[in-house]
Design a protein around this motif. Structure first.
Motif, short mmCIF file in Angstrom:
data_model
loop_
_atom_site.label_atom_id
_atom_site.label_comp_id
_atom_site.label_asym_id
_atom_site.label_seq_id
_atom_site.Cartn_x
_atom_site.Cartn_y
_atom_site.Cartn_z
N ASN A 1 0.82 -1.21 0.00
CA ASN A 1 0.00 0.00 0.00
C ASN A 1 0.86 1.26 0.00
O ASN A 1 0.53 2.25 -0.63
N VAL A 2 1.96 1.20 0.74
CA VAL A 2 2.79 2.39 0.88
C VAL A 2 3.78 2.55 -0.28
O VAL A 2 4.14 3.67 -0.64
N THR A 3 4.19 1.43 -0.90
CA THR A 3 5.19 1.54 -1.98
C THR A 3 4.56 1.78 -3.36
O THR A 3 5.25 2.21 -4.27
N LEU A 4 3.27 1.52 -3.47
CA LEU A 4 2.63 1.58 -4.79
C LEU A 4 2.76 2.96 -5.45
O LEU A 4 3.21 3.06 -6.60
N GLY A 5 2.38 4.01 -4.73
CA GLY A 5 2.45 5.37 -5.31
C GLY A 5 3.87 5.74 -5.71
O GLY A 5 4.12 6.13 -6.86
N SER B 1 0.30 8.43 2.31
CA SER B 1 0.32 9.79 1.76
C SER B 1 1.70 10.41 1.87
O SER B 1 2.18 11.04 0.93
N LEU B 2 2.34 10.21 3.02
CA LEU B 2 3.66 10.83 3.22
C LEU B 2 4.71 10.26 2.27
O LEU B 2 5.68 10.92 1.93
N ALA B 3 4.50 9.01 1.84
CA ALA B 3 5.46 8.36 0.95
C ALA B 3 5.58 9.10 -0.38
O ALA B 3 6.59 8.99 -1.07
N MET B 4 4.57 9.88 -0.72
CA MET B 4 4.62 10.65 -1.95
C MET B 4 5.32 12.00 -1.75
O MET B 4 5.35 12.82 -2.67
#
Ligand code: ADP
Ligand code: MG
Length: 240
Positions: free
Chosen positions: A97-101, A150-153
């Motif tokens: 979920n976090v790496t997808l974006g 969200s923060l991963a972006m």
């Protein structure tokens, strides 16, 4: 960081945003309050053009947000959004979920994206859950994953629309704590919430909306101790 100039929006006959003007500097934490149906979610959703506006302009770091196209996609990816419902991808693990974006949109390589994702999951306190699926986590954990995602972006601004409203009461504070720490680290934030404790503790500024109008725009101390408008006094008398 964000500016809205003469923004108008209707849903059919309903005038849902009435001539909104505001300017939010970098690092400011803005809490949006107001009765149900006053236009708070619509305001948030227009900031990244999830909803079109009828007229006026929205600027992100001085750049006009266009109605569509590649510049819209780029500017929109600078704006993170966390909703009431967690909106995680049910068939992907927490880590995915976090790496997808970052891998799909930011074209980051997988190893870097995973490293960064684990740091972020650690920061919101759910790194140990990384290989599970969303349904295996509590609501509070899922919402913290949504924040990490969200923060991963690497957004420049984070919008939160009632991020704790769907949570069981005992999970509210674990999510608010993450938001308070983000605020302290200097993230520019727009937060729609009914959590007055958060508003008092973390807000630099309160926007009070009623019937699509920005009725008050002030600091928390003034708002809570001496609201100027009748509508704000009425709102506070019902919730405090
Ligand atoms: P809030 O978040 O403050 O509760 P909203 O921005 O969700 O308010 O809604 C403002 C008004 O716009 C409400 O009267 C709501 O019913 C109406 N509204 C919201 N979304 C839509 C839509 N997609 N179509 C028509 N009316 C809408
Ligand atoms: Mg809403």
């Amino acid at each position: 960081m964000i500016a809205m100039q003469d923004v108008q929006k209707h849903y059919g006959d309903l005038h849902v945003l009435k001539d909104i003007n505001l300017s939010i500097p970098k690092g400011q934490v803005v809490v949006v309050l107001g009765p149900s149906g006053s236009g708070k979610s619509t305001l948030c959703r227009t900031i990244n053009r999830l909803e079109p506006i009828d007229s006026g302009e929205i600027l992100i770091e001085g750049e006009v947000l266009p109605a569509e196209g590649r510049d819209l996609a780029r500017l929109r990816s600078d704006v993170g959004m966390v909703f009431q419902s967690f909106n995680l991808f049910a068939h992907k693990t927490i880590l995915q979920n976090v790496t997808l974006g970052p891998t799909k949109v930011r074209k980051m390589n997988k190893a870097d994206a995973q490293k960064r994702a684990i740091e972020l999951l650690d920061r919101v306190g759910v790194a140990s859950q990384k290989d599970k699926y969303p349904a295996q986590l509590s609501g509070g954990q899922q919402q913290r994953v949504a924040i990490a995602r969200s923060l991963a972006m690497a957004p420049k601004v984070m919008l939160f629309d009632e991020p704790t409203s769907a949570l069981d009461p005992e999970m509210v504070s674990e999510v608010l704590d993450v938001m308070v720490s983000l605020a302290r680290e200097g993230m520019t934030m727009v937060v729609v919430t009914h959590e007055m404790g958060f508003a008092r503790k973390a807000a630099d500024r309160i926007l009070f909306m009623a019937d699509g109008e920005l009725v008050e725009d002030t600091d928390p101390e003034s708002f809570f101790s001496a609201p100027k408008s009748e509508r704000a006094r009425d709102f506070l008398s019902k919730i405090l």
